[in-house]
Scaffold this motif. Structure first.
Motif, PDB file in Angstrom:
ATOM      1  N   SER A  71      -6.698  -4.126 -10.547  1.00 54.68           N
ATOM      2  CA  SER A  71      -7.830  -3.418  -9.958  1.00 54.68           C
ATOM      3  C   SER A  71      -8.133  -4.003  -8.588  1.00 54.68           C
ATOM      4  O   SER A  71      -7.828  -5.181  -8.331  1.00 54.68           O
ATOM      5  CB  SER A  71      -9.069  -3.524 -10.859  1.00 54.68           C
ATOM      6  N   PRO A  72      -8.680  -3.189  -7.660  1.00 53.47           N
ATOM      7  CA  PRO A  72      -8.861  -1.755  -7.831  1.00 53.47           C
ATOM      8  C   PRO A  72      -7.524  -1.021  -7.686  1.00 53.47           C
ATOM      9  O   PRO A  72      -6.523  -1.619  -7.329  1.00 53.47           O
ATOM     10  CB  PRO A  72      -9.803  -1.419  -6.673  1.00 53.47           C
ATOM     11  N   ARG A  73      -7.505   0.257  -7.950  1.00 53.37           N
ATOM     12  CA  ARG A  73      -6.290   1.036  -7.738  1.00 53.37           C
ATOM     13  C   ARG A  73      -6.125   1.403  -6.263  1.00 53.37           C
ATOM     14  O   ARG A  73      -5.018   1.467  -5.755  1.00 53.37           O
ATOM     15  CB  ARG A  73      -6.326   2.315  -8.570  1.00 53.37           C
ATOM     16  N   TYR A  74      -7.238   1.614  -5.602  1.00 55.26           N
ATOM     17  CA  TYR A  74      -7.218   1.965  -4.185  1.00 55.26           C
ATOM     18  C   TYR A  74      -8.297   1.159  -3.469  1.00 55.26           C
ATOM     19  O   TYR A  74      -9.362   0.928  -4.027  1.00 55.26           O
ATOM     20  CB  TYR A  74      -7.485   3.459  -3.978  1.00 55.26           C
ATOM     21  N   LYS A  75      -7.977   0.742  -2.244  1.00 60.35           N
ATOM     22  CA  LYS A  75      -8.946  -0.012  -1.451  1.00 60.35           C
ATOM     23  C   LYS A  75      -8.768   0.363   0.006  1.00 60.35           C
ATOM     24  O   LYS A  75      -7.655   0.306   0.540  1.00 60.35           O
ATOM     25  CB  LYS A  75      -8.731  -1.512  -1.649  1.00 60.35           C
ATOM     26  N   ILE A  76      -9.882   0.751   0.633  1.00 67.99           N
ATOM     27  CA  ILE A  76      -9.881   1.005   2.064  1.00 67.99           C
ATOM     28  C   ILE A  76     -10.807  -0.027   2.688  1.00 67.99           C
ATOM     29  O   ILE A  76     -11.956  -0.181   2.248  1.00 67.99           O
ATOM     30  CB  ILE A  76     -10.357   2.433   2.383  1.00 67.99           C
ATOM     31  N   THR A  77     -10.324  -0.729   3.684  1.00 72.03           N
ATOM     32  CA  THR A  77     -11.120  -1.748   4.329  1.00 72.03           C
ATOM     33  C   THR A  77     -10.871  -1.719   5.828  1.00 72.03           C
ATOM     34  O   THR A  77      -9.834  -1.229   6.288  1.00 72.03           O
ATOM     35  CB  THR A  77     -10.789  -3.144   3.755  1.00 72.03           C
ATOM     36  N   GLU A  78     -11.835  -2.232   6.567  1.00 69.65           N
ATOM     37  CA  GLU A  78     -11.659  -2.314   8.014  1.00 69.65           C
ATOM     38  C   GLU A  78     -10.959  -3.622   8.364  1.00 69.65           C
ATOM     39  O   GLU A  78     -11.109  -4.629   7.657  1.00 69.65           O
ATOM     40  CB  GLU A  78     -13.013  -2.238   8.714  1.00 69.65           C
ATOM     41  N   LYS A  79     -10.213  -3.587   9.459  1.00 68.18           N
ATOM     42  CA  LYS A  79      -9.537  -4.816   9.878  1.00 68.18           C
ATOM     43  C   LYS A  79     -10.568  -5.906  10.132  1.00 68.18           C
ATOM     44  O   LYS A  79     -11.707  -5.621  10.511  1.00 68.18           O
ATOM     45  CB  LYS A  79      -8.670  -4.581  11.105  1.00 68.18           C
ATOM     46  N   SER A  80     -10.168  -7.120   9.872  1.00 66.42           N
ATOM     47  CA  SER A  80     -10.959  -8.345   9.977  1.00 66.42           C
ATOM     48  C   SER A  80     -11.842  -8.583   8.755  1.00 66.42           C
ATOM     49  O   SER A  80     -12.444  -9.659   8.635  1.00 66.42           O
ATOM     50  CB  SER A  80     -11.812  -8.395  11.246  1.00 66.42           C
ATOM     51  N   GLN A  81     -11.908  -7.622   7.839  1.00 63.95           N
ATOM     52  CA  GLN A  81     -12.672  -7.824   6.619  1.00 63.95           C
ATOM     53  C   GLN A  81     -11.826  -8.554   5.577  1.00 63.95           C
ATOM     54  O   GLN A  81     -10.599  -8.638   5.682  1.00 63.95           O
ATOM     55  CB  GLN A  81     -13.144  -6.483   6.040  1.00 63.95           C
ATOM     56  N   ALA A  82     -12.498  -9.084   4.565  1.00 65.13           N
ATOM     57  CA  ALA A  82     -11.807  -9.732   3.450  1.00 65.13           C
ATOM     58  C   ALA A  82     -11.601  -8.725   2.327  1.00 65.13           C
ATOM     59  O   ALA A  82     -12.423  -7.820   2.123  1.00 65.13           O
ATOM     60  CB  ALA A  82     -12.629 -10.906   2.945  1.00 65.13           C
ATOM     61  N   VAL A  83     -10.491  -8.891   1.623  1.00 65.40           N
ATOM     62  CA  VAL A  83     -10.203  -7.996   0.499  1.00 65.40           C
ATOM     63  C   VAL A  83      -9.553  -8.812  -0.614  1.00 65.40           C
ATOM     64  O   VAL A  83      -8.841  -9.796  -0.341  1.00 65.40           O
ATOM     65  CB  VAL A  83      -9.298  -6.828   0.955  1.00 65.40           C
ATOM     66  N   ALA A  84      -9.825  -8.433  -1.864  1.00 62.89           N
ATOM     67  CA  ALA A  84      -9.272  -9.168  -3.006  1.00 62.89           C
ATOM     68  C   ALA A  84      -8.751  -8.198  -4.047  1.00 62.89           C
ATOM     69  O   ALA A  84      -9.333  -7.127  -4.274  1.00 62.89           O
ATOM     70  CB  ALA A  84     -10.344 -10.069  -3.612  1.00 62.89           C
ATOM     71  N   PHE A  85      -7.663  -8.598  -4.671  1.00 62.50           N
ATOM     72  CA  PHE A  85      -7.042  -7.800  -5.729  1.00 62.50           C
ATOM     73  C   PHE A  85      -6.969  -8.656  -6.986  1.00 62.50           C
ATOM     74  O   PHE A  85      -6.741  -9.864  -6.913  1.00 62.50           O
ATOM     75  CB  PHE A  85      -5.617  -7.376  -5.336  1.00 62.50           C
ATOM     76  N   TRP A  86      -7.089  -7.993  -8.125  1.00 65.07           N
ATOM     77  CA  TRP A  86      -7.083  -8.707  -9.405  1.00 65.07           C
ATOM     78  C   TRP A  86      -5.950  -8.201 -10.279  1.00 65.07           C
ATOM     79  O   TRP A  86      -5.616  -7.004 -10.257  1.00 65.07           O
ATOM     80  CB  TRP A  86      -8.433  -8.501 -10.097  1.00 65.07           C
ATOM     81  N   CYS A  87      -5.390  -9.109 -11.066  1.00 63.61           N
ATOM     82  CA  CYS A  87      -4.299  -8.749 -11.961  1.00 63.61           C
ATOM     83  C   CYS A  87      -4.449  -9.479 -13.285  1.00 63.61           C
ATOM     84  O   CYS A  87      -4.723 -10.689 -13.312  1.00 63.61           O
ATOM     85  CB  CYS A  87      -2.955  -9.120 -11.333  1.00 63.61           C
ATOM     86  N   ASP A  88      -4.263  -8.765 -14.380  1.00 66.73           N
ATOM     87  CA  ASP A  88      -4.256  -9.368 -15.713  1.00 66.73           C
ATOM     88  C   ASP A  88      -2.893  -9.070 -16.339  1.00 66.73           C
ATOM     89  O   ASP A  88      -2.597  -7.910 -16.639  1.00 66.73           O
ATOM     90  CB  ASP A  88      -5.373  -8.796 -16.571  1.00 66.73           C
ATOM     91  N   PRO A  89      -2.055 -10.076 -16.516  1.00 67.79           N
ATOM     92  CA  PRO A  89      -0.694  -9.820 -17.026  1.00 67.79           C
ATOM     93  C   PRO A  89      -0.710  -9.499 -18.519  1.00 67.79           C
ATOM     94  O   PRO A  89      -1.738  -9.591 -19.189  1.00 67.79           O
ATOM     95  CB  PRO A  89       0.013 -11.144 -16.763  1.00 67.79           C
TER      96      PRO A  89
END
Lengths: 115, 113
Positions: free
Chosen positions: A7-25
């Motif tokens: 999650s998330p499936r889709y992410k739109i962010t502006e440049k210079s912003q922080a973004v994080a992705f999560w994974c559960d194996p």
């Protein structure tokens, strides 16, 4: 059948912003991988974990990317700051330790768009 | 990082026809795996062939491996519209914590009804 969750499936962010992705194996899979896939290309390994330890992060742009798997289960991949060139699909995969054939099981991915 | 090469890059066929995709690699392998990726989704493992095997079948899939030429082919027989996807080969190298999958660039297959 057990699946890798992302999650998330889709992410739109502006440049210079922080973004994080999560994974559960998949439960019991000790090895976890983060890949980046640019449209029209094959997956590129960013980081590989064995339990909570990083085994390979040679292709991870460490000035802006970080990854952790604190308890050896789920994992987070972070980008800070995001750049336009980071727009891609980020895939998480897992495999069983000791599985000689080394098949990997993939999650659905997170599609990142940086504007 | 090194990647295998697949050809063709794109393939368009009619339903019912066979589709053949090829993969070449550079260094010795433990096994070679084929994965399918539907548009905008994760990859799904299709079939694996070990380095000491020459041919393997799974349903409508047939994989061959020629280690002397460092190449493999994936044949999908009697194709269906649902086979439309990108197909990637991945070669397994190394041992222990040095194990890696090296990925090709993929073949985009379109099966027209």
């Amino acid at each position: 059948e057990a699946e890798v969750a992302q999650s998330p499936r889709y992410k739109i962010t502006e440049k210079s912003q922080a973004v994080a992705f999560w994974c559960d194996p998949i439960s019991g899979h000790a090895t976890l991988y983060w890949y980046r896939q640019i449209l029209g290309q094959g997956p590129e390994l960013l980081v590989q974990f064995q339990d909570e330890s990083v085994v390979d992060d040679s292709q991870l742009p460490k000035d802006r990317f970080s990854a952790e798997r604190l308890k050896g289960v789920d994992s987070t991949l972070k980008i800070q700051p995001a750049e336009l060139g980071d727009s891609a699909m980020y895939l998480c995969a897992s495999s069983r330790i000791g599985q000689l054939t080394y098949e990997q099981y993939f999650g659905p991915g997170t599609r990142l768009t940086v504007t | 990082s090194q990647q295998g090469e697949e050809d063709p890059q794109a393939l368009s066929i009619q339903e019912g026809e066979n589709a053949t995709m090829n993969c070449s690699y550079k260094t010795s392998i433990n096994n070679l795996q084929w994965y399918r990726q539907n548009s905008g989704r994760g990859l799904v493992h299709l079939i694996l062939i070990r380095s000491n095997e020459r041919e393997k079948h799974s349903g409508r899939l047939r994989v061959t491996l020629d280690t002397s030429k460092k190449s493999s082919s994936l044949l999908i027989t009697a194709s269906r519209a649902a086979d439309t996807a990108s197909y990637f080969c991945a070669t397994h190298h190394g041992a222990g914590n040095n194990r890696k999958l090296i990925w090709g660039l993929g073949t985009s297959l379109a099966v027209n009804p």
